[in-house]
Write an enzyme that holds these catalytic residues in place. Structure first.
Site, mmCIF file in Angstrom:
data_model
loop_
_atom_site.group_PDB
_atom_site.id
_atom_site.type_symbol
_atom_site.label_atom_id
_atom_site.label_comp_id
_atom_site.label_asym_id
_atom_site.label_seq_id
_atom_site.Cartn_x
_atom_site.Cartn_y
_atom_site.Cartn_z
ATOM 1 N N ASP A 176 16.449 47.989 -4.441
ATOM 2 C CA ASP A 176 17.307 48.743 -5.053
ATOM 3 C C ASP A 176 16.954 50.244 -4.723
ATOM 4 O OD1 ASP A 176 18.272 46.638 -6.454
ATOM 5 O OD2 ASP A 176 16.915 46.998 -8.264
HETATM 6 N N1 URA Z 1 14.573 42.838 -8.039
HETATM 7 C C1 URA Z 1 15.006 44.189 -8.801
HETATM 8 O O1 URA Z 1 15.231 44.250 -9.660
HETATM 9 N N2 URA Z 1 15.173 45.181 -7.803
HETATM 10 C C2 URA Z 1 14.747 44.979 -6.578
HETATM 11 O O2 URA Z 1 14.911 46.178 -5.849
HETATM 12 C C3 URA Z 1 14.434 43.660 -5.941
HETATM 13 C C4 URA Z 1 14.336 42.659 -6.932
#
Ligand code: URA
Length: 235
Positions: A105
């Protein structure tokens, strides 16, 4: 795109030495975009179609495998519709055209792999391979024992049940908890959703390993090549 002399291009394709390539050109055996070339000076790019004796020759791109420590504030796709910085901006010194393997993310930091090897990407992202991913998460609140058990067994999120996971408390000050979380899947915002589900939303999230590859001492924004042992560990 880099322009190089035709004889050098042929040599880099591994078809002939540079001198032999010059002979082939002089003998009229080389075509560029369907036209026979006999002069030496001409330059080509990877977009041009080069043929020797009617057979196309292509430059085999070297395979590269990169581990990057993504800072928060970078998008992990190759392009962003809002013009935000992408992980590719952090590897602009890499010659080959690489792509991120899976996602991290915008607001998550840590380990992300990049490669130009499509088979490698497939092996890492296909759910059947169940590659272990480890995160360090700072959470708001303190999960109860039952919450941790639910987290580890499987939680209903959106329309699926998460597969077995691990949750280890590293630190707790009564208000926030730092935990090491291990999952084998990679659904959209999965760790955040799982933590929401047990009533402890994520404040900060960092991925520290993928399979055998650890973030180690890589600083934010830095990258390194994977070792051959790390690459082979995904076979
Ligand atoms: N899980 C999440 O919530 N975000 C990420 O970036 C990776 C795994």
């Amino acid at each position: 795109m880099e322009e190089i002399r035709l004889q050098k291009y042929i040599a880099e394709c591994g078809v002939a030495s540079r001198r032999k390539a010059e002979e082939l050109i002089a003998q009229g055996r080389v075509k560029v975009n369907g036209i026979t070339v006999t002069e030496m000076g001409i330059k080509v790019t990877e977009k041009d179609v080069v043929e020797i004796d009617g057979k196309p020759v292509k430059k085999e791109e070297k395979k590269v495998y990169i581990a990057l420590n993504k800072p928060v504030g970078y998008i992990s796709s190759a392009k962003d519709q809002f013009g935000r910085p992408t992980v590719l901006d952090l590897v602009s010194d890499v010659q080959e055209r690489v792509f991120p393997v899976g996602r991290l993310d915008y607001d998550t930091s840590g380990l992300i792999l990049l490669t130009n090897d499509g088979d490698f990407t497939y092996r890492l992202t296909h759910p059947k391979h169940e590659i272990m991913k480890v995160y360090e998460a700072v959470l708001n609140g303190v999960p109860k024992k039952e919450d941790i058990e639910r987290f580890e067994k499987g939680l209903k999120i959106d329309d699926y049940i998460t597969s077995p996971a691990e949750f280890e408390i590293l630190k707790c000050d009564g208000k926030t908890t730092t935990a090491k979380i291990t999952i084998h899947e990679g659904k959209n915002r999965q760790v955040r959703k799982m933590c929401d589900k047990i009533g402890c939303p994520v404040i900060k999230l960092k991925r520290i390993s993928i399979g055998e590859v650890d973030l180690g001492s890589l600083k934010e924004g830095e990258w390194r090549n994977l070792t051959s042992k790390e690459i082979e560990s995904f076979n």
